[in-house]
Motif scaffolding. Structure first.
Motif, PDB file in Angstrom:
ATOM      1  N   PHE A 122      10.803  43.102  30.360  1.00 44.12           N
ATOM      2  CA  PHE A 122      11.291  42.230  31.382  1.00 44.12           C
ATOM      3  C   PHE A 122      12.663  42.396  32.395  1.00 44.12           C
ATOM      4  N   GLU A 123      12.720  41.991  33.215  1.00 47.19           N
ATOM      5  CA  GLU A 123      14.417  43.050  33.487  1.00 47.19           C
ATOM      6  C   GLU A 123      14.598  41.282  33.336  1.00 47.19           C
ATOM      7  N   LEU A 124      15.875  40.905  33.440  1.00 47.63           N
ATOM      8  CA  LEU A 124      16.603  40.136  32.953  1.00 47.63           C
ATOM      9  C   LEU A 124      17.546  39.650  33.897  1.00 47.63           C
ATOM     10  N   ASP A 125      18.229  38.391  35.056  1.00 50.96           N
ATOM     11  CA  ASP A 125      18.998  38.072  35.457  1.00 50.96           C
ATOM     12  C   ASP A 125      19.211  36.829  34.537  1.00 50.96           C
ATOM     13  N   PHE A 126      20.561  37.135  34.605  1.00 50.66           N
ATOM     14  CA  PHE A 126      21.418  36.164  33.799  1.00 50.66           C
ATOM     15  C   PHE A 126      21.665  34.714  34.461  1.00 50.66           C
ATOM     16  N   GLY A 127      21.579  33.866  34.214  1.00 52.71           N
ATOM     17  CA  GLY A 127      22.182  32.687  34.888  1.00 52.71           C
ATOM     18  C   GLY A 127      23.626  32.079  34.074  1.00 52.71           C
ATOM     19  N   GLY A 128      23.806  32.281  33.500  1.00 52.22           N
ATOM     20  CA  GLY A 128      24.866  31.045  33.508  1.00 52.22           C
ATOM     21  C   GLY A 128      25.016  30.430  32.259  1.00 52.22           C
ATOM     22  N   PHE A 129      25.690  30.137  31.115  1.00 50.50           N
ATOM     23  CA  PHE A 129      25.585  29.093  30.205  1.00 50.50           C
ATOM     24  C   PHE A 129      27.085  27.654  30.721  1.00 50.50           C
ATOM     25  N   GLY A 130      26.621  27.052  29.847  1.00 47.88           N
ATOM     26  CA  GLY A 130      27.221  25.807  30.951  1.00 47.88           C
ATOM     27  C   GLY A 130      26.821  24.508  29.609  1.00 47.88           C
ATOM     28  N   THR A 131      27.850  23.163  29.734  1.00 43.20           N
ATOM     29  CA  THR A 131      27.535  22.244  28.443  1.00 43.20           C
ATOM     30  C   THR A 131      27.074  21.066  29.343  1.00 43.20           C
ATOM     31  N   ASP A 132      25.743  20.471  28.963  1.00 43.60           N
ATOM     32  CA  ASP A 132      25.788  19.289  29.470  1.00 43.60           C
ATOM     33  C   ASP A 132      26.045  17.695  28.663  1.00 43.60           C
ATOM     34  N   ASN A 136      25.285  19.680  24.461  1.00 42.60           N
ATOM     35  CA  ASN A 136      24.544  20.836  24.208  1.00 42.60           C
ATOM     36  C   ASN A 136      24.773  21.718  24.884  1.00 42.60           C
ATOM     37  N   TYR A 137      24.849  23.096  24.672  1.00 44.84           N
ATOM     38  CA  TYR A 137      25.550  24.179  25.092  1.00 44.84           C
ATOM     39  C   TYR A 137      24.458  25.186  25.573  1.00 44.84           C
ATOM     40  N   LYS A 138      24.200  24.955  26.723  1.00 43.03           N
ATOM     41  CA  LYS A 138      22.993  25.648  26.762  1.00 43.03           C
ATOM     42  C   LYS A 138      23.401  26.914  28.040  1.00 43.03           C
ATOM     43  N   ALA A 139      22.103  28.264  27.807  1.00 41.89           N
ATOM     44  CA  ALA A 139      21.991  29.384  28.611  1.00 41.89           C
ATOM     45  C   ALA A 139      21.038  28.961  29.469  1.00 41.89           C
ATOM     46  N   GLY A 140      20.740  29.714  30.964  1.00 41.10           N
ATOM     47  CA  GLY A 140      20.205  29.767  31.697  1.00 41.10           C
ATOM     48  C   GLY A 140      19.334  31.588  31.983  1.00 41.10           C
ATOM     49  N   ALA A 141      18.241  31.687  32.120  1.00 35.97           N
ATOM     50  CA  ALA A 141      18.045  32.942  32.361  1.00 35.97           C
ATOM     51  C   ALA A 141      16.529  32.933  33.056  1.00 35.97           C
ATOM     52  N   SER A 142      17.161  34.008  34.005  1.00 41.50           N
ATOM     53  CA  SER A 142      15.591  34.474  34.968  1.00 41.50           C
ATOM     54  C   SER A 142      14.649  36.104  34.194  1.00 41.50           C
ATOM     55  N   ALA A 143      13.484  36.154  34.418  1.00 39.92           N
ATOM     56  CA  ALA A 143      13.041  37.371  34.013  1.00 39.92           C
ATOM     57  C   ALA A 143      11.925  37.381  34.449  1.00 39.92           C
ATOM     58  N   LYS A 144      11.543  38.620  34.530  1.00 37.07           N
ATOM     59  CA  LYS A 144      10.044  39.155  35.858  1.00 37.07           C
ATOM     60  C   LYS A 144       9.560  40.905  34.649  1.00 37.07           C
ATOM     61  N   ALA A 145       8.904  40.858  35.381  1.00 35.70           N
ATOM     62  CA  ALA A 145       7.792  41.644  34.352  1.00 35.70           C
ATOM     63  C   ALA A 145       6.046  42.239  35.086  1.00 35.70           C
ATOM     64  N   VAL A 146       5.949  43.096  36.190  1.00 31.46           N
ATOM     65  CA  VAL A 146       4.778  43.844  36.283  1.00 31.46           C
ATOM     66  C   VAL A 146       3.837  43.712  35.316  1.00 31.46           C
ATOM     67  N   ILE A 173       4.786  38.659  36.167  1.00 32.84           N
ATOM     68  CA  ILE A 173       5.013  37.352  35.441  1.00 32.84           C
ATOM     69  C   ILE A 173       6.428  37.352  35.399  1.00 32.84           C
ATOM     70  N   THR A 174       6.454  35.634  35.908  1.00 29.72           N
ATOM     71  CA  THR A 174       8.509  35.244  36.711  1.00 29.72           C
ATOM     72  C   THR A 174       8.272  34.742  35.369  1.00 29.72           C
ATOM     73  N   LEU A 175       9.979  34.504  34.228  1.00 29.37           N
ATOM     74  CA  LEU A 175      10.538  33.319  33.401  1.00 29.37           C
ATOM     75  C   LEU A 175      11.598  32.820  34.444  1.00 29.37           C
ATOM     76  N   ASP A 176      11.302  31.426  34.009  1.00 28.22           N
ATOM     77  CA  ASP A 176      12.771  30.510  34.404  1.00 28.22           C
ATOM     78  C   ASP A 176      12.848  29.682  33.134  1.00 28.22           C
ATOM     79  N   LEU A 177      14.094  30.723  31.846  1.00 27.31           N
ATOM     80  CA  LEU A 177      14.147  29.824  31.414  1.00 27.31           C
ATOM     81  C   LEU A 177      15.447  29.032  30.478  1.00 27.31           C
ATOM     82  N   GLN A 178      15.836  27.702  29.714  1.00 22.13           N
ATOM     83  CA  GLN A 178      16.752  27.739  30.347  1.00 22.13           C
ATOM     84  C   GLN A 178      16.341  27.092  28.315  1.00 22.13           C
TER      85      GLN A 178
END
Length: 184
Positions: A122-132, A136-146, A173-178
């Motif tokens: 999976f190629e990862l596109d990292f979104g970053g970090f933040g506190t909600d 809560n300390y959160k991270a977000g990323a997207s990933a894609k694979a064929v 396949i595309t993942l949008d994750l937090q």
């Protein structure tokens, strides 16, 4: 490269936030267009040591939740012709490593669909970090694979009068994750 620096990165156990995450896919239909769909994410855990390249991911997707906005097609996808959800209700991913490839982060691992395990990157596109707003300390990323669906025993198809087939082999396949860092 044996280590990387990711601003905001914190070691610990990260757990998926399913209400802010989704798994989607697309595949060629009749060789002329794409069908898109989604799955519900059951769980995902990231064990993040000090070195991000040593992180380990385990995830499970609820295949019975497949949704392509067409109830008949979804029922066919759940059948033994495709996912056979009665016998294989989940697909699983277990990472085997993370690496930098030409400046991009890639997560390698083993994907299991319909009881068949194959390596996937999976190629990862990292979104970053933040506190909600709740602390809560959160991270977000997207990933894609064929993937080639036939490698996973998803071989059903139909020939078309005009040539070609009804369903393409390659599935994106595309993942949008937090995820949230667990406290304590």
């Amino acid at each position: 490269m044996t280590s990387i620096d990711i601003p905001g990165y914190r070691s610990g156990t990260w757990v998926l936030d399913p209400s802010h995450s989704e798994v989607t896919f697309s595949v060629r239909h009749m060789m002329i267009s794409k069908v898109r769909g989604s799955f519900g994410v059951k769980s995902a855990t990231l064990i993040a040591p000090e070195n991000p390249l040593e992180a380990k991911v385990e995830a499970s997707v609820d295949v019975t939740s497949v949704d392509t906005n067409d109830e008949g097609r979804d029922a066919h996808l759940r059948s033994a012709d495709f996912f056979d959800t009665e016998n294989f209700p989940t697909m699983e991913f277990v990472s085997t490593g993370t690496r930098v490839d030409g400046g991009d982060l890639v997560v390698d691992g083993n994907l299991t669909i319909k009881g068949i395990t194959q390596p996937v990157s999976f190629e990862l596109d990292f979104g970053g970090f933040g506190t909600d707003p709740y602390g809560n300390y959160k991270a977000g990323a997207s990933a894609k694979a064929v993937i080639n669906r036939e490698d996973f025993g998803l071989t059903w198809n139909a020939a078309l009068e005009t040539g070609g087939v009804l369903v393409g082999k390659d599935v994106t396949i595309t993942l949008d994750l937090q995820g949230a860092l667990q406290q304590g």
